[in-house]
Design a protein around this motif. Structure first.
Motif, PDB file in Angstrom:
ATOM      1  N   VAL A  86       9.798  -0.261  -5.816  1.00 13.57           N
ATOM      2  CA  VAL A  86       8.421   0.217  -5.661  1.00 13.57           C
ATOM      3  C   VAL A  86       7.559  -0.787  -4.908  1.00 13.57           C
ATOM      4  CG1 VAL A  86       8.474   1.689  -7.695  1.00 13.57           C
ATOM      5  CG2 VAL A  86       7.726  -0.684  -7.914  1.00 13.57           C
ATOM      6  N   ALA A  87       8.058  -2.015  -4.697  1.00 13.95           N
ATOM      7  CA  ALA A  87       7.224  -3.068  -4.121  1.00 13.95           C
ATOM      8  C   ALA A  87       6.604  -2.658  -2.792  1.00 13.95           C
ATOM      9  CB  ALA A  87       8.054  -4.347  -3.949  1.00 13.95           C
ATOM     10  N   LEU A  88       7.461  -2.278  -1.827  1.00  9.93           N
ATOM     11  CA  LEU A  88       6.958  -2.011  -0.488  1.00  9.93           C
ATOM     12  C   LEU A  88       6.032  -0.795  -0.440  1.00  9.93           C
ATOM     13  CD1 LEU A  88       7.061  -3.113   2.365  1.00  9.93           C
ATOM     14  CD2 LEU A  88       9.056  -1.682   2.792  1.00  9.93           C
ATOM     15  N   PRO A  89       6.428   0.339  -1.031  1.00  9.28           N
ATOM     16  CA  PRO A  89       5.506   1.479  -1.036  1.00  9.28           C
ATOM     17  C   PRO A  89       4.167   1.131  -1.689  1.00  9.28           C
ATOM     18  CG  PRO A  89       7.694   2.188  -1.696  1.00  9.28           C
ATOM     19  CD  PRO A  89       7.733   0.700  -1.603  1.00  9.28           C
ATOM     20  N   LEU A  90       4.224   0.349  -2.770  1.00  9.38           N
ATOM     21  CA  LEU A  90       2.994  -0.016  -3.479  1.00  9.38           C
ATOM     22  C   LEU A  90       2.095  -0.873  -2.603  1.00  9.38           C
ATOM     23  CD1 LEU A  90       2.245   0.757  -6.392  1.00  9.38           C
ATOM     24  CD2 LEU A  90       2.740  -1.604  -7.046  1.00  9.38           C
ATOM     25  N   VAL A  91       2.690  -1.877  -1.957  1.00 10.24           N
ATOM     26  CA  VAL A  91       1.918  -2.750  -1.069  1.00 10.24           C
ATOM     27  C   VAL A  91       1.264  -1.929   0.032  1.00 10.24           C
ATOM     28  CG1 VAL A  91       2.130  -4.548   0.698  1.00 10.24           C
ATOM     29  CG2 VAL A  91       3.203  -4.857  -1.539  1.00 10.24           C
ATOM     30  N   LEU A  92       2.037  -1.007   0.613  1.00 15.16           N
ATOM     31  CA  LEU A  92       1.494  -0.194   1.703  1.00 15.16           C
ATOM     32  C   LEU A  92       0.337   0.672   1.215  1.00 15.16           C
ATOM     33  CD1 LEU A  92       4.702   0.846   3.657  1.00 15.16           C
ATOM     34  CD2 LEU A  92       2.886  -0.704   4.374  1.00 15.16           C
ATOM     35  N   LEU A  93       0.495   1.227   0.005  1.00 14.55           N
ATOM     36  CA  LEU A  93      -0.584   2.044  -0.570  1.00 14.55           C
ATOM     37  C   LEU A  93      -1.845   1.203  -0.738  1.00 14.55           C
ATOM     38  CD1 LEU A  93       0.778   4.358  -3.423  1.00 14.55           C
ATOM     39  CD2 LEU A  93      -0.389   5.009  -1.328  1.00 14.55           C
ATOM     40  N   LEU A  94      -1.685  -0.019  -1.264  1.00 14.01           N
ATOM     41  CA  LEU A  94      -2.835  -0.896  -1.496  1.00 14.01           C
ATOM     42  C   LEU A  94      -3.507  -1.252  -0.179  1.00 14.01           C
ATOM     43  CD1 LEU A  94      -1.475  -3.201  -4.343  1.00 14.01           C
ATOM     44  CD2 LEU A  94      -3.255  -1.448  -4.484  1.00 14.01           C
ATOM     45  N   VAL A  95      -2.691  -1.569   0.836  1.00 14.22           N
ATOM     46  CA  VAL A  95      -3.262  -1.892   2.150  1.00 14.22           C
ATOM     47  C   VAL A  95      -4.045  -0.696   2.682  1.00 14.22           C
ATOM     48  CG1 VAL A  95      -2.681  -2.389   4.557  1.00 14.22           C
ATOM     49  CG2 VAL A  95      -1.542  -3.640   2.719  1.00 14.22           C
ATOM     50  N   TRP A  96      -3.432   0.471   2.540  1.00 17.39           N
ATOM     51  CA  TRP A  96      -4.090   1.699   3.019  1.00 17.39           C
ATOM     52  C   TRP A  96      -5.445   1.874   2.305  1.00 17.39           C
ATOM     53  CZ3 TRP A  96      -1.789   7.230   1.767  1.00 17.39           C
ATOM     54  CH2 TRP A  96      -2.596   8.209   2.350  1.00 17.39           C
ATOM     55  N   GLN A  97      -5.438   1.736   0.983  1.00 17.89           N
ATOM     56  CA  GLN A  97      -6.657   1.905   0.200  1.00 17.89           C
ATOM     57  C   GLN A  97      -7.701   0.859   0.602  1.00 17.89           C
ATOM     58  OE1 GLN A  97      -7.336   4.373  -2.240  1.00 17.89           O
ATOM     59  NE2 GLN A  97      -9.395   3.535  -2.016  1.00 17.89           N
ATOM     60  N   ALA A  98      -7.251  -0.385   0.768  1.00 18.26           N
ATOM     61  CA  ALA A  98      -8.187  -1.456   1.124  1.00 18.26           C
ATOM     62  C   ALA A  98      -8.806  -1.182   2.487  1.00 18.26           C
ATOM     63  CB  ALA A  98      -7.450  -2.798   1.124  1.00 18.26           C
ATOM     64  N   TRP A  99      -7.921  -0.738   3.420  1.00 22.03           N
ATOM     65  CA  TRP A  99      -8.420  -0.426   4.762  1.00 22.03           C
ATOM     66  C   TRP A  99      -9.438   0.707   4.719  1.00 22.03           C
ATOM     67  CZ3 TRP A  99      -7.217   4.301   7.330  1.00 22.03           C
ATOM     68  CH2 TRP A  99      -7.684   4.382   8.651  1.00 22.03           C
ATOM     69  N   ALA A 100      -9.139   1.736   3.933  1.00 22.37           N
ATOM     70  CA  ALA A 100     -10.027   2.897   3.861  1.00 22.37           C
ATOM     71  C   ALA A 100     -11.372   2.513   3.257  1.00 22.37           C
ATOM     72  CB  ALA A 100      -9.372   4.011   3.039  1.00 22.37           C
TER      73      ALA A 100
END
Lengths: 266, 274, 299
Positions: free
Chosen positions: A20-34
């Motif tokens: 789950v590490a990579l998908p989770l990191v990507l989700l967080l980056v996406w949320q932070a960017w948004a």
């Protein structure tokens, strides 16, 4: 499969964490960017996608649209199953038939289902029959080719043995050819269901795009309406996720069915 | 049954089989002028080097293959096609992988001609009887891939017998087994075949093997073939007493027969590996 | 075992002739033996060797099409093959076919090139390194079920109508086919071959180049063929909705104008290009990996 794979699965928690590490990191980056964007942005964010999912799922028509698409897929798949398997048995068992029909099959195979769509619309109008024919066309080839492959590789001895036991032709097809080809046919069915699902989304999208979004319905059209009329990207992402989840479920269901239907395979 | 006394159960007369290669049109003679009479209840082994057309003879008698020339008769009537009166046990057994032990043994009874006049209960009873005969009780619901080679062989034998043929055609039925299992199953095969019964009650058997000692141990007569094209080189009558058991291998006549057969096929066997 | 290889191969065909109504798997061999018997006739060898069956099949297809078209008498729904042929010639003469085909093929080539550059190295990394695989694989498995087509609305918003959208969709489709095949190809390398190279003192980069890469090549080539097939199917959908030119666009354009013969002509172009490319890829496969069959299995 190998020793290394086993040592990974022997520590399930670590494996899940890694997974789950990579998908989770990507989700967080996406949320932070948004969240850095202005409030009136159209850009989707995970939080808003989750909210959109809730709205769409409860009374938003998502379930209905998904079921409508699924229904078309099932029906189109069934048509392809009947045609593909029966023609496949014929072509797989008779060299004469396959020699004559093979060029035609190979001629049609590179024509994408979506290329047939304009013709289907000309013939049936922009509705369910057009979508159905696209689905059946798409699912037909994997079913046909895998059935041919399976049937043509039936062990001759099994057929000879059946003849020495006095099985008539129809019993030999039913009791020997079809069970022997079943692994191939099931593989073909799984692949066919996958392309059928892709094809229905494409067909509904295109029909939605080209007929003003009116008459087709289904998940694909829903996506297009969100693009064309409201540019609601959160809703579009919800639809994409549903497309993926359904594809995954179809695949898993078929794998379970394969094990159930063929207990003799290891 | 009067005519049956002097009429052979199986008659092959001048049987010739040629194969034509698909593209080149090249003709290969697999069998040349093979004549052979086999009597009711006889156990005949056919041995010979590879390429001598052993399996072709079997296929022709089974009706899976037709001779190019010659006569093939059973009980005086020409053989026109496959039928459940001639049971075949194939090399590697041809068990149906998707059928259990029971399903395989009952395959002909359930879906073919032999069980046409039976009720389902009769078929099931017959399957159970043959499961017991080959000592597979307890393994009825297993699939072939779960069985050992010896057990698969027994399933194939039970399936063969359950269909009630009056001629048994066996194509190297023990070929895939290890040496120890082979020897055990050879004796077992003779028991099931009905060695102790009078000859009229035994099944006429054609057994193909490349194992000379196996042929001598099992057969009433051994047909020795030569290859390219396949011809009958000689026929030996094995007049060893029945019922036979392991001790017969120590009989000097046993060794004599084996030597005689080896002498007949040695040249071609040596040629084949040269 | 007793029949020679040549005899047992021939057995199939001869049996079929003797054994009418035999097994399902035998009927076909009968036709073959008929052909074999006919060939040593008076016709020159090269002529006899050409198989005219495909031509005959297509001729029958055209006749049936013509018949149905005349019978339905609805030129918009089903134009006759003759009118489609005329439309094809018109389009070809005006250069419209070359124009759209060139656009589509260029997009295809660019997409496949991008997909190879992205997927093959990643596939090697994931195939060789279990740790990288454990991190990346879940993401791949999450994205893979979402078909390329489903990205079209979002891609329309991001890229607009133009070249980028079809290329994006095709790269996406081709990427997964190539990646998964590369991974499985790399993993299929027999560990003994690597161990043998090691005992001979071959360095790791050399092992990669001389052992792993050749062993993985068949799977990669198969992956490339699948990637091509997927991309060629996706391009029609992508261009149909999101491009101002290309074959997919042309089909839909003439559909809206109800110019059916031209619609059929462009579908024909799609079929021919797809078929020819597949033939080319098969030939390439035989050149690159002559030791495997078309499905990528060593025989």
């Amino acid at each position: 499969m190998t020793v290394a794979a086993q040592s990974f699965s022997s520590r399930p928690i670590a494996a899940v964490a890694r997974g789950v590490a990579l998908p989770l990191v990507l989700l967080l980056v996406w949320q932070a960017w948004a969240s850095t964007l202005p409030a009136n942005t159209r850009a989707p964010s995970p939080a808003q996608v989750a909210r959109a999912f809730e709205t769409l799922a409860i009374g938003g028509g998502l379930v209905g649209a998904t079921l409508q698409s699924l229904g078309r897929v099932m029906l189109g798949f069934l048509i392809a199953l009947v045609l593909g398997v029966s023609l496949g048995v014929l072509m797989g068992s008779s060299r004469r038939v396959s020699r004559n029909l093979d060029p035609i099959v190979e001629g049609f195979r590179p024509i994408a289902p979506m290329a047939i769509l304009p013709i289907a619309i000309l013939w049936f109008g922009a509705g369910t029959p057009a979508a159905l024919s696209i689905v059946a066309y798409a699912a037909f080839f994997p079913l046909l080719l895998n059935t041919i492959h399976g049937v043509s590789r039936v062990d001759r001895k099994l057929l000879q043995a059946a003849r020495t036991m006095g099985l008539p032709l129809h019993a030999r097809i039913l009791r020997v050819v079809l069970p022997a080809a079943l692994p191939s046919i099931m593989l073909g069915a799984r692949l066919a269901m996958g392309v059928a699902w892709t094809a229905i989304i494409a067909a509904e999208l295109a029909v939605g795009a080209k007929s003003g979004g009116g008459s087709s319905g289904g998940l694909g059209q829903m996506m297009f309406v969100f693009y064309a009329y409201s540019i609601d990207l959160n809703n579009i992402v919800v639809c994409m996720i549903v497309v993926g989840v359904v594809a995954l479920l179809i695949d898993r269901l078929f794998r379970v069915a394969e094990r159930r239907l063929m207990p003799w395979r290891i | 049954m009067n005519g049956a006394v002097n009429r052979p159960k199986l008659r092959l007369q001048g049987v010739t089989k040629a194969f034509v290669a698909p593209r080149t049109g090249h003709r290969t003679l697999a069998l040349a002028d093979v004549s052979l009479d086999i009597d009711q209840g006889e156990f005949v082994c056919i041995v010979g080097p590879s390429g001598c057309g052993k399996s072709t003879i079997l296929n022709i008698v089974a009706g899976l293959d037709a001779p190019t020339a010659g006569i093939v008769e059973k009980d005086g009537a020409p053989i026109a096609g496959p039928g459940p009166d001639r049971g075949v046990m194939f090399q590697d057994y041809a068990l149906y992988p998707w059928q259990t032990v029971q399903g395989n043994i009952g395959f002909g009874l359930n879906y073919g001609a032999p069980g046409k006049s039976m009720s389902q209960a009769e078929r099931d009873a017959r399957v159970a009887e043959f499961v017991k005969l080959v000592s597979l009780t307890g393994s009825e619901s297993k699939y072939p891939h779960q069985l050992s080679g010896g057990m698969r062989q027994r399933v194939a034998l039970a399936r063969l017998l359950a269909n009630g043929p009056d001629i048994l055609l066996l194509d190297e039925p023990l070929g895939a087994l290890d040496a120890q299992t082979r020897i055990i199953l050879q004796a077992e095969l003779l028991r099931i075949w009905g060695e102790t019964a009078p000859r009229e009650q035994r099944k006429t058997t054609v057994f193909i093997t490349h194992d000379i000692e196996e042929a001598v141990f099992l057969a009433d007569r051994v047909v020795v073939m030569s290859s390219h094209p396949g011809r009958v080189r000689d026929i030996l009558t094995i007049d060893l007493p029945r019922p036979r058991d392991e001790s017969i291998r120590a009989d000097p006549r046993f060794g004599h027969f084996a030597d005689e057969i080896w002498r007949l096929i040695r040249d071609q066997a040596l040629q084949a590996i040269a | 075992m007793s029949a020679t290889p040549s005899a047992s191969a021939a057995l199939k065909m001869d049996q079929a002739t003797t054994d009418v109504g035999g097994g399902a798997a035998q009927t076909g061999d009968r036709a073959r033996s008929g052909r074999g018997a006919a060939s040593p006739g008076g016709v020159p060898g090269w002529l006899a060797r050409i198989d005219f069956t495909p031509l005959r099949s297509f001729a029958i297809l055209l006749l049936v099409w013509q018949g149905v078209a005349v019978w339905t008498a609805s030129p918009i729904q089903l134009p006759t093959p003759l009118r489609v042929g005329a439309a094809f010639l018109d389009l070809a003469a005006e250069g419209e076919i070359t124009e759209h085909a060139l656009v589509s093929v260029t997009r295809l080539v660019v997409s496949l090139a991008i997909a190879v550059v992205l997927a093959v190295p990643l596939g090697f990394l994931m195939g060789l390194n279990r740790k990288i695989d454990a991190f990346v694989d879940p993401l791949i498995e999450l994205l893979r079920p979402i078909s390329g087509i489903a990205w079209i609305p979002l891609a329309l918003f991001i890229f607009g109508i133009g070249d980028v959208l079809p290329v994006f969709i095709m790269v996406y489709v081709a990427f997964f086919a190539l990646l998964l095949n590369t991974i499985s190809g790399v993993r299929s390398v027999d560990p003994k071959l690597i161990a043998a190279a090691r005992t001979m003192g071959v360095a790791r980069p050399m092992i990669l180049a001389k052992v792993v890469a050749p062993a993985a090549l068949p799977a990669i080539v198969v992956g490339f063929r699948l990637a091509f097939a997927g991309a060629w199917a996706a391009i029609v959908a992508a261009e149909l909705i999101g491009a101002p030119n290309g074959l997919g666009f042309a089909i839909e354009w003439y559909r809206e104008l109800l110019m059916s013969p031209k619609v059929f002509a462009f579908i024909l172009v799609i079929a021919v290009i797809g078929y020819v490319c597949d033939l080319g890829l098969r030939a390439l496969q035989r050149r690159l990996t002559p030791w495997v069959d078309e499905a990528g299995h060593s025989s």
